[in-house]
Design an enzyme around this catalytic site. Structure first.
Site: not given
Length: 255
Positions: A15, A17, A58, A87, A163, A167, A196, A198
């Site tokens: 799903s 991106l 995974d 992604c 998070y 990143k 986005f 998503t």
């Protein structure tokens, strides 16, 4: 490098991106191996037809991702695996100290780092090893790796320590990986999306999503997955894009 007749490994491809990127690559004449833990990845591969294969994987597993890479190499035939668009990842929100004075859960922090950062490294190392065996094309290029960072790497909000750190790690790996893999003719890039449309975005309240969309200078809306896919295609086909992180965010700066 061209998309047509080449094979790409797409993670998080069920799903959002990843799915949009797989669709764009197939539309341009390429082949894809779709990796995801979600069982819907099988149905998505069927929709894309003969140019697609599904692989329930995974990203933190050595054996799972090695199998996915081998599937892509086999699908690519003499050309092997030409590129990766990574992604897959998770969003996590937790304050260091909650309203009751309790500290954040350490296991939850470690899980986010394991999936978003260690998982990215796992995909990179296995894919790079496979692409290094390819015959060199124009300019000696053998492959390209595109990772997904986030504007949270630069503009992390309250509750995004895990998070943002994960990143930021993806951002930090881009240049040293590009420098190292240059001798193999493999480029490394990262895209840092803003807000986005998503499945991850669907996890937050509608009111919060609308506020985020309104904060984008222009266009004043959430990004669309195909806009990410279009940038990924540009990176694949432009050999001078290497060792860099591109923000794709409509100019938003998170507060």
């Amino acid at each position: 490098m061209q998309v047509k007749d080449n094979t790409f490994l797409i993670t998080g491809a069920a799903s959002g991106l990843g799915a949009a990127t797989a669709e764009r690559i197939v539309a341009a004449g390429g082949k894809v191996v779709l990796c995801d833990l979600n069982e819907s990845v099988d149905a998505h591969a069927q929709v894309l037809g003969e140019a697609a294969r599904a692989c329930r994987s995974d990203i933190t597993s050595d054996s799972d991702m090695q199998k996915a890479v081998e599937t892509a190499v086999a699908l690519g035939g003499e050309r092997g695996l030409s590129g990766v668009v990574h992604c897959a990842g998770v969003v996590s929100v937790a304050k260091l100290v909650d309203r009751k004075g309790n500290p954040a859960d350490l296991d939850a922090y470690a899980k986010t780092i394991q999936i978003n950062l260690v998982g990215t490294f796992n995909v990179m190392r296995l894919a790079a090893a496979a692409m290094a065996k390819n015959s060199p094309g124009e300019d000696g290029e053998r492959g390209v790796i595109i990772n997904t960072a986030s504007i949270a790497a630069f503009d992390g909000q309250v509750g995004q320590c895990a998070y943002s750190a994960s990143k930021a790690g993806v951002v930090g790996m881009s240049l040293p990986a590009a420098r190292e893999l240059s001798r193999h003719g493999v480029r490394v890039m990262a895209i840092a999306p803003g807000v986005f449309e998503t499945p991850m975005m669907s996890e937050i309240p509608d009111e919060a999503a609308q506020a985020l969309a309104a904060a984008v200078p222009f266009p004043k809306r959430l990004g669309r997955p195909d806009e990410f896919a279009r940038l990924a295609e540009q990176i694949i086909t432009n050999p001078m894009l290497n060792g860099e992180v591109i923000r794709l965010d409509g100019g938003i700066r998170m507060q």
